[in-house]
Structures are given as C-alpha cells and as structure tokens.
Design a protein around this motif. Sequence first.
Motif: not given
Length: 385
Positions: A23-42
Amino acid sequence: MTIRLPGADGALKVYTPRTEPLALTTGAPFTSRTVFSAAHVVADPFADVSPDSPAAVDWDATLAFRRHLWSHGLGVAEAMDTAQRGMGLDWAGAAELIRRSAAEARSVGGRIACGVGTDQLTGPAASLSDIRKAYEEQLAVVEESGAQAILMASRALAAAAQGPEDYLEIYGHLLRQAAEPVVLHWLGPMFDPALDGYWGSSDLDAATDTFLAVIAAHPDKVDGIKVSLLDAQREIDIRRRLPDGVRCYTGDDFNYPELIAGDEKGFSHALLGIFDPLGPLAAEAVRVLDTGDVEGFRNLLDPTVELSRHLFQTPTRFYKTGVVFLAWLAGHQSHFTMVGGLQSSRSLPHFARAYELADGLGLFPDPALAEARMKNLLGMYGVAQ
C-alpha cells in the motif's frame, strides 16, 4: 494460484505470488533529500527496425512513465544511461527525449535534469576540440529546454585524453560557460567498459584527486556530483571532501540505503537507476526519512537491495533490461520490447528471479497482471504451467 519458475540451476520450482500490492500513496514533496530516478525509455513495438536502426520510441508511454515518477515526488534524470544512451538511443533520439520530457516537466511542475554527453561523435577518433564542441552542442539543447544539466562521462574523452590535464581543461571550459550549476557524473567501467581510466588514471585514488580538482576550481558551477562506482566507502570519502554547498548524489545501486541515510558527518542525495522500478516505494521511504525516522527508512528500503543487486549484477550495463522488464510486469507499458533489441540481454532464470523478488516486495500494482505476463513469457520459453 501458483507459478512455476526456473532457477539458476535450471530446475523448476513452484512460487506462490502475493495477492495484494504494497500500500503506497503519493504525498508531499521531500524535505530532507533531493531524489532523482533515472528513467527508461519505452520502445515502439510496432516499428520496423533492426538493432542498428535509430531508436523508435513510444512517446506516449515514455512520457506517461515520467508522470508516474513525478506524481510520487521524484525528480527525473533524463537521457542518462538508464535511457540506453549509447546502447540503443542515439543523440538524435536523446535530444528529442530531452525536449519532450522537459516540456512535460514544465506542464506538471516536475523536477528534471538531463544528460549532456558526446555520443553524437560516432566516426573516427575525435580530437579534444571535437569533444568540446560536442559537449557544447548538447549542453545548449539541455539549457534551452529549461532543464538542469548533468555532465556525463564521455567515451570519446576517455579515448582521446592523454592525462588528467585534458579532463581539467575540458570540464573547466564547460563549467565556465554553463548558465546554471550542473551535476558531474562519474560513471564507472562496470557500467560502461569504455570509461575505464576516466579522469586520467585507472588508479581510483588518482582519478578521485582529479575529479575533486575540477570541482574545487569551479564550486559555484557544480550543484553536485553523481558517483556510480558501486563502492560505498569511496563515495563516503569523496562526499566528505566536497566543498560546502556541493551535494553528493549517490549512484550506487548496491549500497543506496546506507548512503542516503548517511552518518554523523553527512549523507548522500540520490540519482539512481534502481529508483525507476522502486519509485513509489523509494518515495515512501524518503518521506519517512523526512520525519527523522532513519530506522523506518531503512526498514522500507533495505529489503529492496537484493532486487537491485540482482538487476545490476555483472555485466552491470545490462541492468536496463531488468528495469524495463519490471515496468512491463507492473503495467507501465504493454510489451517487453527495448530499443536496440536489448530485451534479449538477460536469461530466463534472471527474469524469473527478478519477478519473484519484485513480487515479494509488493512492487506490482496489479499482482494478477504481473503473474499473467510472467506466465506468458515463460510459455514463450516452453515452460508449461
């Protein structure tokens, strides 16, 4: 329901998939870390292409996946090695990807940073002047799109440089002309063998000194560094030597929980390929960390390391295949096809173990769909259920 999966020894075993996702939901922006996902192409599965053809991209599905990452608060690191730069996606395709993704980021308020390299140099050995101009061309495209720039390691520079002084000259030139602070990316040879000896030496201590010298000469133009060496202690040592205000973005897909959690002397932010399949779970963990609950963060993220180490096992550069495979099982795309035909780069037992580990973590929004797709793949290999 059960599913028969092949193991590394070739024998079939019975596995019982879970019936409910985590069970996971969306939420508020992060405050303690800057986080990027390197994304794939379809890839576009209906394009009539060969492995040597320019990439045919399904733009709707590719951009939809980026909206998925942004919806969970993650930034997108675009046109990086996860997007198959130099492994199916050429510069023309990457430039189009950058423009489209940056426009999409503006429309939804998403954070984006994009890779700047020299992969348009596909002919004979390039000169340092050619390399400088290639970097400048790509930097202009990224800056014109409104995205932050990530200066990627260059195969051409690794081949042409005579020593550390060439790296200092090229990177110094680029940093002086960059409009905004950039991220410097040190990608190790486990991700790309052509990058062995980057920064002018195969001795990592000497290479580290050159890398840090580039930053020390231009600290106002370096937002941060991304270290992808799969060596936690070396990243920590580099992190502790950075000038004030320069961030360390971990690119260590083997040791990311401990590096992001940090220690009494600091922590790493994140720019990770594994956060492509782990996006919602990673976002949940970082929000827990935002509250100061390091133990809760580790409890969520530590169990994902086994899956990450599996996907990034040697030869590490083929981790993209597992990333796209999991995106298909999770329902983010309708097929398991990759640009350059890279879907053939891992074995059936590798896919089976990736499915089992991801299912155990609850990563599939629809476990029944993931099971059905896994069974379809197994059937193609002659595994009866």
